[in-house]
Design a protein around this motif. Sequence first.
Motif, PDB file in Angstrom:
ATOM      1  N   VAL A 234       0.856  -1.180   0.000  1.00 35.82           N
ATOM      2  CA  VAL A 234       0.000   0.000   0.000  1.00 35.82           C
ATOM      3  C   VAL A 234       0.891   1.228   0.000  1.00 35.82           C
ATOM      4  O   VAL A 234       1.772   1.367   0.846  1.00 35.82           O
TER       5      VAL A 234
ATOM      6  N   SER B  81       1.250   5.626  -0.467  1.00 33.27           N
ATOM      7  CA  SER B  81       0.573   6.915  -0.404  1.00 33.27           C
ATOM      8  C   SER B  81       1.491   7.970  -0.991  1.00 33.27           C
ATOM      9  O   SER B  81       2.648   8.066  -0.595  1.00 33.27           O
TER      10      SER B  81
ATOM     11  N   GLY C 172       4.640   4.069   2.182  1.00 34.69           N
ATOM     12  CA  GLY C 172       3.804   2.885   2.061  1.00 34.69           C
ATOM     13  C   GLY C 172       4.252   1.778   2.979  1.00 34.69           C
ATOM     14  O   GLY C 172       5.162   1.941   3.795  1.00 34.69           O
TER      15      GLY C 172
ATOM     16  N   ASP D 175      -3.260   6.894  -3.171  1.00 31.99           N
ATOM     17  CA  ASP D 175      -3.084   5.649  -2.428  1.00 31.99           C
ATOM     18  C   ASP D 175      -3.264   4.478  -3.384  1.00 31.99           C
ATOM     19  O   ASP D 175      -4.314   4.370  -4.025  1.00 31.99           O
TER      20      ASP D 175
ATOM     21  N   SER E  38      -2.626   0.101  -3.993  1.00 30.84           N
ATOM     22  CA  SER E  38      -2.315  -1.201  -3.430  1.00 30.84           C
ATOM     23  C   SER E  38      -1.729  -2.074  -4.531  1.00 30.84           C
ATOM     24  O   SER E  38      -2.309  -2.187  -5.605  1.00 30.84           O
TER      25      SER E  38
END
Length: 450
Positions: A8, A10, A25, A93, A95
């Motif tokens: 993940v 950001s 992340g 964001d 993933s």
Amino acid sequence: MKFLSVLVLSFFFISANGKTTIVRGSINLKGLEIQLMGFENPYSDNIYLLDSDIVTNDGKFEFSFESEIEAKILILINDQSQELFISPGSILDISLEYKKFDKPDDLGRSGQLNLIGITSDNNLEAQVYSIRNELELIKNRNRNRNGRLSKKYGGELSDYLVKQLQNENQDHIVSLSNSIDFANALSYLKRNKSSSSELLINAFIQNFQPCLTGIKSVSILYTINLQLDFFRNKINKIDYFDFINQSVPNVTSNEIIQEALKLDLITTGFERKWTDQKKADKALSEFIESANSEILKRYAIEFKNLQINSIIGEEVKNFTFSTTDSSKIDLNSFRGSYLLIDFWATWCGPCIKSMKKLPSLKSQLNTELKILCVTEENDVDKIKRFISKHNFNDVLDFAISDQDDEISSYFNKRAIPLYFLIDPNGVIIDKAVTDPEPMILKHLDHQAND
């Protein structure tokens, strides 16, 4: 055994001057190296490292780089990457899912990197990413057990895109029309002769903007098919750059799209063994003189600057390098053989990908080619481990740049990988970025066939 990890990230754009970007992340795996790569120009494969980090024991990492305009970047893990387009001021964001393999698969990949989710605090970006997720759901819903798409897929895809174009927000329609997801979906519908294709193509033409995603969309929708047409039907009948001038006006009457498409095709012609490089340079110069779009003209000028290197045709300066065994080596010691100088780094995925091909390429040539791999990294043990891991000891020469500022200036080294080919007399005869094989074969393949 394969293992799975979910990453993940950001992206935080600091508002002060709109320049500093921080990428943070987490991933449920420690010790993994992750790189953030940037592109020097949207029409070039020339990339450079924005930042690199090793995932800590708690699965955290952080990047930082400067950005004032829309940027195209790569998230790179080992030899796998994901391409993203970032607007300044956004908080993005994403993933990612990374599967590492016990051994390379049939394609030589050490793992697989998948984008499984993405959101943004930028409303228009958020809508585009929401559409990306929905398009992926539509695709997954319409996969058969054998993995192929069902006949219902085209209809559902078409209905969804047409509905999105009915949005009353014109900014939404412009962002959608210039998105890569829209281009990929439309490309599928075009290939399958969907009845909605004309409507969707018109939407793209009417709303095209020469932004990074719009430019990529042009390439997806038009460039590949035009190049295939050239290779299949015209390569022995017409010069490539004459083909561009004749074919592009038949694609669309939209002048801005014509310019974007023409520039995409012209830049493809650089460093290709089936094109005349003098004509490539002339076509690019003529484009710069005639282009109406200031953005496309700027990209063309930047691309042209990447091609300029005044040392081609000159005798190479005799730089001295350190080796991994603490001895010295200079360029004059390679006289009498062709020499490929390979500027690389252990963190550079594209560098390593091309380097892996060099031993077999070298062995197939009937003329002597020596390869000097130069890095500015000074961790000798790390470099030795890399050489041993890939069995490069007796095939490639490795050196460390002790005077990198002078060398970078001399070779105009702004990004890696970067390659220079030097003849047995010490004259620099060519350069290449990302993949040196076409350049090597262009100059040496005829000798291999003698």
